[in-house]
Design a protein around this motif. Structure first.
Motif, PDB file in Angstrom:
ATOM      1  N   PHE A 127       0.830  -1.205   0.000  1.00  0.00           N
ATOM      2  CA  PHE A 127       0.000   0.000   0.000  1.00  0.00           C
ATOM      3  C   PHE A 127       0.868   1.261   0.000  1.00  0.00           C
ATOM      4  CE2 PHE A 127      -2.392   3.375   2.092  1.00  0.00           C
ATOM      5  CZ  PHE A 127      -3.548   3.385   1.308  1.00  0.00           C
ATOM      6  N   LEU A 149       2.045   1.722  -3.402  1.00  0.00           N
ATOM      7  CA  LEU A 149       0.978   2.294  -4.224  1.00  0.00           C
ATOM      8  C   LEU A 149       0.795   3.777  -3.920  1.00  0.00           C
ATOM      9  CD1 LEU A 149      -1.777  -0.495  -4.155  1.00  0.00           C
ATOM     10  CD2 LEU A 149      -0.477   0.288  -6.146  1.00  0.00           C
ATOM     11  N   TYR A 150       0.818   4.117  -2.650  1.00  0.00           N
ATOM     12  CA  TYR A 150       0.631   5.503  -2.237  1.00  0.00           C
ATOM     13  C   TYR A 150       1.724   6.401  -2.804  1.00  0.00           C
ATOM     14  CZ  TYR A 150      -0.877   9.293   0.841  1.00  0.00           C
ATOM     15  OH  TYR A 150      -1.361  10.487   1.336  1.00  0.00           O
ATOM     16  N   ILE A 190       1.072   6.220  -6.997  1.00  0.00           N
ATOM     17  CA  ILE A 190      -0.158   6.792  -7.560  1.00  0.00           C
ATOM     18  C   ILE A 190      -0.279   8.270  -7.174  1.00  0.00           C
ATOM     19  CG2 ILE A 190      -2.683   6.716  -7.542  1.00  0.00           C
ATOM     20  CD1 ILE A 190      -2.495   3.719  -7.017  1.00  0.00           C
ATOM     21  N   GLN A 246     -14.753   9.543  -2.059  1.00  0.00           N
ATOM     22  CA  GLN A 246     -14.535   8.437  -2.980  1.00  0.00           C
ATOM     23  C   GLN A 246     -15.434   8.543  -4.218  1.00  0.00           C
ATOM     24  OE1 GLN A 246     -14.644   5.548   0.550  1.00  0.00           O
ATOM     25  NE2 GLN A 246     -13.578   4.338  -0.992  1.00  0.00           N
ATOM     26  N   LEU A 260      -8.677   0.181  -5.808  1.00  0.00           N
ATOM     27  CA  LEU A 260      -7.476   0.505  -5.049  1.00  0.00           C
ATOM     28  C   LEU A 260      -6.994   1.922  -5.367  1.00  0.00           C
ATOM     29  CD1 LEU A 260      -5.526  -2.882  -5.273  1.00  0.00           C
ATOM     30  CD2 LEU A 260      -6.678  -1.914  -3.262  1.00  0.00           C
ATOM     31  N   LYS A 261      -7.054   2.283  -6.650  1.00  0.00           N
ATOM     32  CA  LYS A 261      -6.704   3.653  -7.028  1.00  0.00           C
ATOM     33  C   LYS A 261      -7.637   4.649  -6.349  1.00  0.00           C
ATOM     34  CE  LYS A 261      -4.695   2.806 -11.615  1.00  0.00           C
ATOM     35  NZ  LYS A 261      -4.876   3.043 -13.061  1.00  0.00           N
ATOM     36  N   VAL A 283      -6.536   5.154  -2.719  1.00  0.00           N
ATOM     37  CA  VAL A 283      -5.310   5.934  -2.563  1.00  0.00           C
ATOM     38  C   VAL A 283      -5.565   7.414  -2.895  1.00  0.00           C
ATOM     39  CG1 VAL A 283      -2.980   6.286  -3.452  1.00  0.00           C
ATOM     40  CG2 VAL A 283      -3.803   3.968  -3.002  1.00  0.00           C
ATOM     41  N   LEU A 337      -7.567   9.233  -0.199  1.00  0.00           N
ATOM     42  CA  LEU A 337      -6.767   9.590   0.965  1.00  0.00           C
ATOM     43  C   LEU A 337      -5.892  10.802   0.687  1.00  0.00           C
ATOM     44  CD1 LEU A 337      -5.701   6.024   2.165  1.00  0.00           C
ATOM     45  CD2 LEU A 337      -7.133   7.643   3.437  1.00  0.00           C
ATOM     46  N   LYS A 338      -5.264  10.795  -0.469  1.00  0.00           N
ATOM     47  CA  LYS A 338      -4.407  11.927  -0.828  1.00  0.00           C
ATOM     48  C   LYS A 338      -5.210  13.205  -0.991  1.00  0.00           C
ATOM     49  CE  LYS A 338      -0.298   9.936  -2.949  1.00  0.00           C
ATOM     50  NZ  LYS A 338       0.622  10.039  -4.083  1.00  0.00           N
TER      51      LYS A 338
END
Length: 789
Positions: free
Chosen positions: A88, A91-92, A95, A183, A201-202, A205, A208-209
């Motif tokens: 993760f 990914l963070y 992405i 989301q 999943l994208k 991430v 959250l960002k």
């Protein structure tokens, strides 16, 4: 010795006694005793065979216990967690928040009438992004209450909901709800609607960002502006218009709650199309939203209990560009693009066009709905309803254009671009490829008065100055020979400037223009609003041979109406865009000619209406009711265009008719249209153009008004002196008028009648003995060129 030592000693002794040779020898030596012991061992061996399988099972269980101890299970779990966390984190790190997808950025441009009502939209997607400040706070909260009560406190994601969504996707159960507003916004704006694990999943991430980098208001604004509400409405502004016919800033809490409820199932919950079940469900959802607002202390319970479900309005067809709307939209776009370049927002015209084409603009026009409808009706009633191209080919060549301007503000309150935008793309109100003809004559007079011009013998030019109105009389004082023919080669003899304006006498105004100086005339024309920078300063320009549009001519006459203070017609009232700011120029500019000059021209032009080429259609119109009017007719060479531009103290309108070949667009004659005698039935400015003007103007005038003029000249005031002749250019014919230059010295001509009220035009003291060979036109007051037929 300790127990451990003893155990080790026994084990050593046992291994030593194991060798076979020693045990065999011992057996021989011991004899029967050993034999007995062997039999006992045999019996034990037989019993041990039965427990072999159990021993194997026990060994297997022992292996499993050794392999899956709680320590190993915990270690594996922690390892997987660390692996997941690492993945993760990777990914963070990898992405990034992407640019919004193209579809989510698509917007329409919204065009409104001056009263704020929507005229139309231009674009495939009905979306208009609005700033969150334009949405009432309580309405904002309806969406939070409907979708994500913890929105203002959460980190942008719902882990359980996301995990459930991933598992359902993997198991093939389809999409599941539970996403936060953040989301959902990320899915709408940054990603796609695909139901894949990688997309989810994208989404996690990026959410959250986004929550870390942007404010909650930014996210909420994006969410309500990108969501689909049904009825082809994307975003809250389009939805507010589609369901309640109001802008987003006028939404009430009950209305906002309905729009928020719609997002769960737009098609199913649209009241106009919903089944009985759908209506029950959306009402339940509506109540759920309001109850959540009470629970969150966003709404007083007493107020909530008093709220009634706000049934939305019936859907209406999507507005298009048919009729006049297409002309208005394209003209408004052109005005905006010009301003973007002028203001430095765009580097060039192409870039400005691209900016406007991307959408997102709310453009409010100065168009008055009632006046626009009245102008359209007038054109239809007075002209287009009489055209029949199946009976007469020429009828298919008639194009009409008109523009109406408020001289006090510069606002373009009505515009007629053609029969229909989809049938005739070119805007007749803004086209500049036809000659304005005699509607240019007031500009010549304005230049003479403003510049203090004099005749060839040095006397000041006034409305009473006498000029020779003989057809084809060569002008004096010009390096370029010019001897213009009057309409139908009509001779007028010695006439005042006032009469020359009333009768639209070409020969008199050609000399007047030369007396002023054609360079000065064109300079004043440019100052008044015409485009003359590329024109040659030659006498032929006095006939209005340059190109001009009804919108330009309306601006010129509006400046005259505004006492010489420049009026630049403004179609656009205001412009809004979420990321750009555009400042519009003031339509009212500086003083470009003196007030006295402008007012004198206005005074003279009242004579055209009361005793000139417009008297039949305007002066005698039953709707006039005493309204003061100034104006001028115009008919170009070969009857390719016909004009009437006129004004009252509060409204200026220019109407033009243009002969355009329906097949190739070339300029052709208007003669014979509507069934008038072919070759004889000319369409003059005093005919259909003046009729259209009168029906429109007198129909929308709310009260009778009078001009406030600071002048002692012209038809609107009583003359105080004898008209002043110009010796070098005026002469009273002693015989039938000819085209030859007069040989006698002119004498002063005194009017034979003194007006008792409003001054009329001066009649030549000698009537020509020859009758014109062609039918008189608007110059004789016969607006259709029928001469009484």
């Amino acid at each position: 010795m300790g127990r451990a030592d003893e155990r080790r000693a026994r084990q050593r002794n046992g291994r030593r006694a194991a060798p076979r040779d020693r045990s065999s020898q011992a057996a021989v030596e011991e004899g029967p005793t050993v034999v007995g012991q062997g039999r006992a061992a045999a019996r034990r061996g037989a019993k041990g065979g039965k427990g072999a399988k159990g021993a194997a099972k026990g060994a297997k269980k022992s292996f499993l216990r050794r392999m899956f101890t709680w320590k190993k299970i915990l270690g594996t779990f922690l390892g997987l967690c660390l692996l997941g966390i690492g993945a993760f984190i990777a990914l963070y790190m990898v992405i990034e928040i992407p640019a919004g997808n193209a579809d989510a950025k698509l917007e329409s441009n919204v065009y409104k009438y001056s009263d704020g009502s929507v005229m139309t939209r231009d674009g495939d997607v009905n979306r208009e992004i609005v700033d969150l400040a334009h949405v009432p706070k309580d309405v904002q909260r309806t969406f939070v209450a409907a979708e994500n009560k913890s929105f203002y406190k959460d980190s942008g994601v719902d882990l359980r909901g996301t995990a459930r969504g991933v598992l359902n996707t993997l198991s093939g159960k389809g999409a599941q709800g539970g996403s936060t507003i953040t989301q959902q916004y990320v899915k709408n704006y940054y990603l796609t609607q695909d139901q894949t694990v990688s997309r989810k999943l994208k989404e996690l991430v990026i959410s959250l960002k986004l929550d870390r980098e942007k404010s909650k208001d930014y996210i909420l604004a994006g969410y309500i502006n990108t969501s689909y509400y049904g009825r082809n409405a994307y975003g809250i502004q389009a939805a507010a218009q589609a369901y309640y016919r109001v802008d987003a800033d006028k939404l009430t809490v009950p209305q906002g709650a309905y729009l928020a409820a719609l997002l769960q199932a737009p098609s199913q919950y649209d009241w106009a199309a919903a089944t009985d079940t759908g209506k029950k469900l959306v009402q339940q959802r509506w109540n759920y939203v309001l109850d959540n607002m009470v629970e969150e202390n966003w709404l007083n319970k007493t107020e909530r209990d008093a709220m009634v479900f706000p049934k939305p309005m019936e859907p209406r067809p999507a507005p298009g560009l048919g009729g006049q709307k297409g002309y208005l939209v394209k003209a408004a776009n052109a005005a905006l693009e010009k301003q973007l370049v002028s203001q430095g927002v765009a580097d060039n015209a192409k870039q400005a066009e691209d900016m406007v084409g991307r959408g997102g603009w709310t453009i409010t026009l100065n168009i008055d709905r009632k006046k626009q409808a009245a102008l359209e009706k007038s054109v239809k009633d007075q002209l287009t309803g009489k055209l029949d191209k199946k009976k007469r080919t020429v009828d298919g060549n008639v194009q009409a254009g008109a523009a109406s301007v408020d001289p006090k503000t510069g606002a373009v309150v009505a515009m007629y671009g053609g029969v229909d935008y989809y049938k005739h793309y070119y805007n007749n109100a803004t086209r500049t490829d036809y000659q304005p003809a005699s509607t240019f004559k007031p500009v010549i007079l304005a230049a003479a008065l403003d510049q203090g011009a004099t005749t060839q013998d040095g006397k000041p030019i006034t409305a009473d100055t006498i000029y020779d109105g003989t057809s084809k009389r060569p002008v004096k004082g010009s390096d370029i020979g010019f001897a213009p023919e009057n309409e139908d080669d009509q001779n007028y003899g010695n006439i005042t400037v006032q009469t020359a304006m009333n009768k639209s006498v070409n020969s008199a105004f050609a000399q007047l223009g030369v007396d002023v100086g054609m360079a000065k005339v064109l300079k004043v024309a440019d100052d008044l609003g015409m485009d003359t920078k590329d024109l040659r300063a030659v006498p032929a320009q006095t006939l209005g041979t340059m190109g001009a549009s009804p919108l330009q001519m309306a601006g010129v006459y509006a400046t005259l109406d505004n006492h010489g203070k420049k009026v630049t017609p403004a179609l656009v009232k205001s412009v809004e865009h979420i990321s750009r700011k555009v400042t519009l120029p003031d339509p009212i500019g500086k003083q470009v000619i003196s007030r006295e000059a402008a007012d004198t021209v206005t005074s003279v032009l009242t004579g055209v209406v009361d005793d000139g080429t417009a008297r039949t259609s305007v002066r005698d119109n039953p709707l006039r009711d005493g309204q003061k009017v100034a104006g001028k007719t115009g008919t170009s060479d070969n009857n390719k265009s016909a004009w009437f531009t006129g004004y009252t103290p509060s409204l200026v309108t220019s109407v033009g008719l243009f002969g355009e070949n329906a097949k190739n667009g070339s300029q052709v004659t208007l003669t014979g249209a509507t069934g008038l005698i072919p070759g004889v039935g000319r369409i003059n400015g005093g005919g259909y153009p003046a009729q259209i003007w009168a029906a429109y103007t007198f129909g929308v005038q709310s009260e009778v008004t009078k001009f406030d003029l600071e002048t002692d000249q012209g038809a609107a005031v009583r003359p105080t002196s004898t008209p002043t002749p110009s010796k070098t250019v005026s002469q009273t014919p002693t015989e039938s008028p000819t085209t030859e230059e007069p040989t006698e010295t002119p004498t002063t001509q005194t009017p034979t009648q003194t007006p008792t009220q409003t001054p009329t035009t001066q009649t030549p003291t000698q009537t020509p003995t020859q009758t014109p060979t062609q039918t008189p036109t608007d110059d004789t007051g016969d607006p259709f060129g029928l001469n009484g037929q």
